[in-house]
Write a protein that holds these residues in place. Structure first.
Motif, PDB file in Angstrom:
ATOM      1  N   ILE A  55     -46.868  -6.310 -21.415  1.00  0.00           N
ATOM      2  CA  ILE A  55     -47.158  -5.223 -20.473  1.00  0.00           C
ATOM      3  C   ILE A  55     -46.452  -5.451 -19.133  1.00  0.00           C
ATOM      4  CG2 ILE A  55     -49.047  -4.233 -19.104  1.00  0.00           C
ATOM      5  CD1 ILE A  55     -50.757  -4.580 -21.720  1.00  0.00           C
ATOM      6  N   MET A  56     -46.514  -6.678 -18.629  1.00  0.00           N
ATOM      7  CA  MET A  56     -45.814  -6.979 -17.375  1.00  0.00           C
ATOM      8  C   MET A  56     -44.295  -6.895 -17.589  1.00  0.00           C
ATOM      9  SD  MET A  56     -48.312  -7.286 -15.398  1.00  0.00           S
ATOM     10  CE  MET A  56     -47.564  -7.810 -13.844  1.00  0.00           C
ATOM     11  N   GLY A  57     -43.867  -7.163 -18.811  1.00  0.00           N
ATOM     12  CA  GLY A  57     -42.444  -7.124 -19.135  1.00  0.00           C
ATOM     13  C   GLY A  57     -41.878  -5.729 -19.141  1.00  0.00           C
ATOM     14  N   ALA A  58     -42.751  -4.746 -19.258  1.00  0.00           N
ATOM     15  CA  ALA A  58     -42.259  -3.376 -19.230  1.00  0.00           C
ATOM     16  C   ALA A  58     -41.841  -2.983 -17.809  1.00  0.00           C
ATOM     17  CB  ALA A  58     -43.344  -2.424 -19.736  1.00  0.00           C
ATOM     18  N   VAL A  65     -35.527   3.102 -15.857  1.00  0.00           N
ATOM     19  CA  VAL A  65     -35.577   4.346 -16.641  1.00  0.00           C
ATOM     20  C   VAL A  65     -35.039   5.536 -15.835  1.00  0.00           C
ATOM     21  CG1 VAL A  65     -37.100   6.016 -17.788  1.00  0.00           C
ATOM     22  CG2 VAL A  65     -37.354   3.577 -18.261  1.00  0.00           C
ATOM     23  N   PRO A  66     -35.530   5.760 -14.607  1.00  0.00           N
ATOM     24  CA  PRO A  66     -35.012   6.927 -13.872  1.00  0.00           C
ATOM     25  C   PRO A  66     -33.571   6.759 -13.411  1.00  0.00           C
ATOM     26  CG  PRO A  66     -36.665   5.743 -12.564  1.00  0.00           C
ATOM     27  CD  PRO A  66     -36.613   5.070 -13.892  1.00  0.00           C
ATOM     28  N   LEU A  71     -28.151  10.139 -20.165  1.00  0.00           N
ATOM     29  CA  LEU A  71     -29.391  10.608 -20.776  1.00  0.00           C
ATOM     30  C   LEU A  71     -29.700   9.805 -22.042  1.00  0.00           C
ATOM     31  CD1 LEU A  71     -31.718  12.598 -20.809  1.00  0.00           C
ATOM     32  CD2 LEU A  71     -30.255  14.196 -22.041  1.00  0.00           C
ATOM     33  N   ARG A  72     -28.638   9.538 -22.814  1.00  0.00           N
ATOM     34  CA  ARG A  72     -28.815   8.766 -24.042  1.00  0.00           C
ATOM     35  C   ARG A  72     -29.413   7.388 -23.762  1.00  0.00           C
ATOM     36  NH1 ARG A  72     -25.962  10.326 -28.885  1.00  0.00           N
ATOM     37  NH2 ARG A  72     -24.604  11.771 -27.833  1.00  0.00           N
ATOM     38  N   MET A  78     -36.417   4.255 -22.526  1.00  0.00           N
ATOM     39  CA  MET A  78     -37.795   4.729 -22.451  1.00  0.00           C
ATOM     40  C   MET A  78     -38.547   4.382 -23.741  1.00  0.00           C
ATOM     41  SD  MET A  78     -38.339   8.290 -20.545  1.00  0.00           S
ATOM     42  CE  MET A  78     -37.910   9.306 -21.932  1.00  0.00           C
ATOM     43  N   ALA A  79     -37.862   4.562 -24.869  1.00  0.00           N
ATOM     44  CA  ALA A  79     -38.483   4.241 -26.162  1.00  0.00           C
ATOM     45  C   ALA A  79     -38.793   2.754 -26.235  1.00  0.00           C
ATOM     46  CB  ALA A  79     -37.544   4.637 -27.298  1.00  0.00           C
ATOM     47  N   LYS A  80     -37.893   1.962 -25.715  1.00  0.00           N
ATOM     48  CA  LYS A  80     -38.049   0.514 -25.742  1.00  0.00           C
ATOM     49  C   LYS A  80     -39.229   0.088 -24.861  1.00  0.00           C
ATOM     50  CE  LYS A  80     -36.578  -3.859 -24.832  1.00  0.00           C
ATOM     51  NZ  LYS A  80     -37.023  -4.784 -23.816  1.00  0.00           N
ATOM     52  N   VAL A  81     -39.298   0.658 -23.669  1.00  0.00           N
ATOM     53  CA  VAL A  81     -40.398   0.327 -22.757  1.00  0.00           C
ATOM     54  C   VAL A  81     -41.738   0.727 -23.382  1.00  0.00           C
ATOM     55  CG1 VAL A  81     -41.435   0.900 -20.524  1.00  0.00           C
ATOM     56  CG2 VAL A  81     -39.007   0.383 -20.657  1.00  0.00           C
ATOM     57  N   GLN A  82     -41.737   1.870 -24.043  1.00  0.00           N
ATOM     58  CA  GLN A  82     -42.979   2.313 -24.699  1.00  0.00           C
ATOM     59  C   GLN A  82     -43.378   1.325 -25.801  1.00  0.00           C
ATOM     60  OE1 GLN A  82     -42.878   5.936 -26.981  1.00  0.00           O
ATOM     61  NE2 GLN A  82     -45.049   6.343 -26.629  1.00  0.00           N
TER      62      GLN A  82
END
Ligand SMILES: [Fe+2]
Ligand SMILES: [Fe+2]
Lengths: 328, 112
Positions: A55-58, A65-66, A71-72, A78-82
């Motif tokens: 969780i802290m690693g995210a 991300v922003p 965009l790709r 984003m998928a990876k962080v999720q």
């Protein structure tokens, strides 16, 4: 109420012997099996730290991300962080089931984090100032985590193994994702290559430290216990050697230089010779949450926890009302 | 009031005729939210499942660890397996030949 304060109990030596015999036979232990309190405590320490580190690693990656260049890239990141948050949820579930018999819950795990009793991995205390840092995290931090997890999945505690199997499956995407980002920079313009090299210079010591201090003649008691209980099956140094074997050649293939002129593979011993980082940094700085980004990320986590408190409480209250209605 | 959410075990089915597969467990304040989280937590890149359901863990009856040991079966159940009856096929072939019955009339099928 710390998750590490488990009640001291008198245990039947014969029962402990029988448990160790199960471990020796390679049997897997389930959450509701009898287990020595010491085994439980070792699991809580390891799995709560692993879960909270996901969780802290995210956080360091989420910062990018922003600001992802396309965009790709943003979608992938984003998928990876999720995924990492998902790993945290899986692992916290496993830890929770171990502390539940003593009336402790997820909230206690998080409170231990905020109080500094529960640590998170050293790499997530570090800053990620450029896009190359995001790439390098995906490539080498995930790489280091994958090596550790492939060892842990051999362990004796079945619920942890089930969580790890799922995690390892997802990590295959993370590995390619990180390698793809790093290849793009490493094979890019001189400026991109310089950026990646600088990120590597920044991260090298933290990557080596990720596996923990090397075991000298005397192995720390924590380590000995985990090996005895088959919670882990390899030493810190064995894992670090594996990491070097897998990733130094990749680093070279990208035309990068490892910031250690003493690094070489010794054919005679079959081992990498390298300069050790200053491991006291782990204990004195990271261990006290005094790393460059420790406080800021803990603050982010704590404020999310506080800001969402009313949502959790509202949902719990609604559930309590429904339960009462069902009783009447 | 409870300090934390309840535990839900999550199950899914790949196809309507497939078996129920355990995904993992999660914490949620209600079954509805558990279902929403289950999709997000466990099925975000898999092929869409045919079905998905959650069970409050309080409603699952697990076999006790002591009884689990008794699940181990002795290796004496061969007579429950088709392979044990392999001699049947051989016998049909033998009987066919003896009575002169052709392949078109009596097909000896390997899978019963
Ligand atoms: Fe992860
Ligand atoms: Fe990962």
């Amino acid at each position: 109420m710390s998750i590490f304060d488990l009640p001291a109990v008198r245990e039947d030596p014969e029962q402990v012997e029988a448990f160790l015999a199960r471990i020796d036979r390679g049997e897997k232990i389930e959450a509701d099996d009898w287990m020595p309190m010491d085994y439980r405590l070792q699991l809580v320490k390891l799995i709560a730290m692993h879960g909270i580190s996901e969780i802290m690693g995210a956080f360091p990656e989420k910062e990018w991300v922003p600001r992802a260049p396309t965009l790709r890239r943003r979608l992938s990141l984003m998928a990876k962080v999720q995924d990492e948050m998902g790993h945290g949820q899986l692992l916290l579930r496993v830890a929770e089931d171990l502390i539940r018999p003593f009336g402790k819950t997820r909230e206690d795990i998080l409170n231990d984090l905020y109080a500094g009793r529960l640590k998170f991995h050293n790499v997530f205390h570090m800053p990620a100032p450029t896009w190359a840092d995001a790439a390098l995290i995906g490539w080498l931090v995930d790489g280091a985590a994958i090596i550790t997890q492939k060892m842990l999945v051999q362990g004796s505690y079945a619920p942890y193994v089930r969580a790890l199997r799922r995690i390892i499956m997802e990590e295959r995407f993370h590995a390619f994702h990180g390698e793809d980002m790093s290849q793009a920079l490493g094979d890019g313009t001189p400026e991109q290559r310089k950026m990646l090299q600088e990120a590597l210079n920044r991260w090298w010591d933290a990557l080596l430290m990720f596996f923990g201090p090397p075991e000298e003649e005397q192995m720390p008691s924590n380590q000995l216990k985990n090996l005895r209980y088959r919670i882990r099956t390899k030493t810190n140094e064995e894992l670090r050697q594996e990491f070097l074997s897998k990733y130094v050649p990749q680093i070279w293939a990208l035309g990068l230089t490892v910031p250690d002129e003493t690094l070489r593979f010794d054919e005679a011993t079959g081992r990498w010779v390298y300069r050790h980082p200053d491991y006291s940094y782990l204990r004195n700085v990271i261990g006290r949450n005094r790393g460059p980004r420790s406080e800021a990320r803990l603050h982010l986590r704590r404020s999310a926890f506080e800001h969402n408190r009313w949502v959790r409480e509202a949902l719990l209250a609604r559930q309590a009302v429904q339960k009462e209605a069902a009783i009447v | 009031m409870e300090k934390d959410y309840e535990i839900y075990e999550v199950f899914s089915q790949k196809e309507p005729t497939g078996k129920y597969e355990s995904q993992f467990s999660l914490l949620a304040p209600s079954p509805e939210i558990a279902l929403a989280m289950a999709q997000e937590n466990f099925l975000r890149r898999e092929d869409p499942p045919a079905n998905l359901f959650v069970v409050n863990r309080r409603h699952i009856h697990f076999i006790s660890p002591e009884a689990r040991v008794a699940l181990r079966r002795m290796d004496n159940k061969a007579y429950r397996m088709p392979g044990y009856y392999g001699r049947v096929l051989k016998k049909w072939h033998e009987l066919k030949a003896r009575r002169g019955i052709g392949d078109r009339l009596l097909k000896v099928e390997e899978d019963g």
